[in-house]
Every structure is written in C-alpha cells, then in structure tokens.
Scaffold this active site. Structure first.
Site, short mmCIF file in Angstrom:
data_model
loop_
_atom_site.label_atom_id
_atom_site.label_comp_id
_atom_site.label_asym_id
_atom_site.label_seq_id
_atom_site.Cartn_x
_atom_site.Cartn_y
_atom_site.Cartn_z
CB SER A 68 -0.91 0.01 1.24
OG SER A 68 -1.71 -1.15 1.25
N1 SAM Z 1 -0.52 -5.18 4.09
C1 SAM Z 1 0.22 -5.43 2.88
C2 SAM Z 1 1.57 -4.82 2.89
O1 SAM Z 1 1.95 -4.18 3.86
O2 SAM Z 1 2.29 -5.05 1.89
C3 SAM Z 1 -0.55 -5.04 1.64
C4 SAM Z 1 -1.65 -5.98 1.39
S1 SAM Z 1 -2.25 -6.09 -0.25
C5 SAM Z 1 -2.96 -4.53 -0.52
C6 SAM Z 1 -3.62 -7.19 0.08
C7 SAM Z 1 -3.21 -8.60 0.39
O3 SAM Z 1 -4.35 -9.30 0.88
C8 SAM Z 1 -2.70 -9.38 -0.81
O4 SAM Z 1 -1.42 -9.87 -0.58
C9 SAM Z 1 -3.72 -10.50 -0.96
O5 SAM Z 1 -3.18 -11.72 -1.44
C10 SAM Z 1 -4.23 -10.63 0.46
N2 SAM Z 1 -5.52 -11.30 0.60
C11 SAM Z 1 -6.64 -11.19 -0.15
N3 SAM Z 1 -7.63 -11.97 0.33
C12 SAM Z 1 -7.13 -12.59 1.43
C13 SAM Z 1 -7.64 -13.52 2.36
N4 SAM Z 1 -8.89 -13.99 2.29
N5 SAM Z 1 -6.83 -13.93 3.37
C14 SAM Z 1 -5.55 -13.49 3.47
N6 SAM Z 1 -5.01 -12.62 2.61
C15 SAM Z 1 -5.78 -12.16 1.61
#
Ligand code: SAM
Length: 223
Positions: A68
């Site tokens: 992000s």
């Molecule tokens: N917090 C992260 C960082 O600091 O880099 C950014 C997160 S990114 C915007 C969103 C993440 O959520 C992705 O890596 C995606 O694979 C994960 N995601 C989506 N659905 C999910 C789920 N049901 N459980 C766990 N992770 C999930």
C-alpha cells in the site's frame, strides 16, 4: 528489530517520505512516525523497484498484489490506535511492510496471507529483520486466527464486500478494527469499535485496495 546496513540515499528518502507524505498530511502520532522512520520499506518491495520504495504510491509485489501507499499505511495504523503490549491481527500480509510497522508499536502481530509465495517471502523478511513478534501464516484471513484470538486490534488490508463476521467475533472488548469495505469501484475505509459487546462502525475516506478473496471475500466473477 535489527538495523540493516543501507545506503544513505535510501535513509534520506525514508526521512523525506515520513515528513512530506505522512507528517505534513496531518498524521502526528509520534509512535506511528517513529515506526515508519525505522522500518526499511525498500526491503519489502521487489529488488527492481527499490528506487521507488519511498514514492507516494502503492507498488506491485507480484501475484497481482500490492504494497500500500505509505500514507495509507500511516493512516490505517493511526486509526487502529495500537499500543504497547497489544495483540494485533492483520488480514493480508502482502509484502509484510504493514505488519513490520505495527510490530514496532505492539506486543505481537499475527498476520495471515492467502498466497503462499507472499507469506513465505514475508516470513523470510521478518526473520532477516529479527522481528520475533510477528507471526505469519498462509490461510484464508476471512476466518481470522481463532487460536490466537481475541485481538486488541484487527487491520484488514484488502477490500471486502463487508467485514467478515469471524473478525468481529475475534475482536476483544474495547478493540478496534480498520479496513476497506466496498466494490472494485468504490471502497470506504471503515473503523469499527467493540464496546459493551456492541459494534459501532464509521466511514473515513475513500480508498482503492485489491480484493479480499476467500470465504467472505469477493468471488472471481464479482471482481
Ligand atoms: N498489508 C500489505 C503490505 O503491507 O504489503 C498489503 C496488502 S495487499 C494490498 C492485500 C493482500 O491481501 C494481498 O497480498 C492478498 O493476497 C491478500 N488477501 C486477499 N484476500 C485474502 C484472504 N482472504 N486472506 C488473506 N489474505 C488475503
């Protein structure tokens, strides 16, 4: 956290990022600013993007996912109001950067990532940085982490159709939950508080996140 050797130019870029993108945009929480000054964001981005690590934007991290924008990390961390000793759950480890920032401020961070390769890469980084208070697991974050619940705070870093009920259930009394809710075209960053067993939520700003998948997330045909 272990202090890594780094080129002066990156340390300066991080200082500048915290001042111009975070502090000057109104985030005054000293602990948030200190954590973002301390965590080397450039190790969380793919090596070919190191020079952009401190830019004012999200960046791709592979598998169609993103780290992000720094301001959004600062804002969500501030809204969560993390305090020393707390247990925090993050849904969506991604690069691991948000978890590393939180780990500077709380007791333990539990972070769940759906995509195995991202979870494994983040685990390696937490080890390299000697962040022993971050616990990462591959799995569907929609279900939370019941064995480690309840949590004083929960941060959801992918856009959800609505907040998954297991996350509300795993929030401690007095706890706060921060996360984006809405469709591909319109998401609001919501803040929820559990008080006296009751949940109260409010919208803050419009945001754009990748979708939450999994049991209570968006289906492939919906997003
Ligand atoms: N917090 C992260 C960082 O600091 O880099 C950014 C997160 S990114 C915007 C969103 C993440 O959520 C992705 O890596 C995606 O694979 C994960 N995601 C989506 N659905 C999910 C789920 N049901 N459980 C766990 N992770 C999930």
């Amino acid at each position: 956290m272990k202090t890594l050797e780094e080129p002066e130019i990156l340390r300066e870029a991080r200082e500048k990022m915290v001042h111009s993108q975070i502090e000057l945009r109104g985030i005054q929480n000293a602990a948030v600013l200190a954590a973002m000054r301390a965590v080397p964001r450039h190790v969380f981005v793919p090596s070919e993007l190191v020079e952009e690590a401190y830019d004012d934007c999200p960046l791709p991290i592979g598998e169609g996912q993103t780290i992000s924008q720094p301001y959004i990390v600062g804002l969500m961390t501030t809204l969560l109001r993390p305090r020393a000793g707390q247990r925090i759950l993050e849904v969506g480890t991604g690069s691991g950067y948000q978890a590393a920032v939180l780990a500077q401020m709380v007791g333990d961070v539990y972070t769940l990532e759906r995509i195995g390769s991202l979870a494994a890469r983040a685990a390696q980084l937490f080890e390299r940085l000697e962040l022993g208070n971050v616990h990462v697991q591959q799995g569907d974050g929609c279900l939370g982490w019941p064995e480690a619940a309840p949590f004083d705070g929960i941060i959801l870093t992918a856009g959800a159709p609505q907040i998954p009920q297991p996350l509300f259930d795993q929030l401690a009394e007095g706890g706060r939950l921060v996360g984006p809710v809405g469709s591909r075209f319109h998401q609001m960053l919501q803040v929820w508080v559990k008080e006296g067993g009751r949940l109260e939520g409010e919208d803050t700003i419009a945001v754009a996140f990748v979708p939450l998948r999994g049991q209570f997330g968006w289906g492939a045909e919906e997003w």
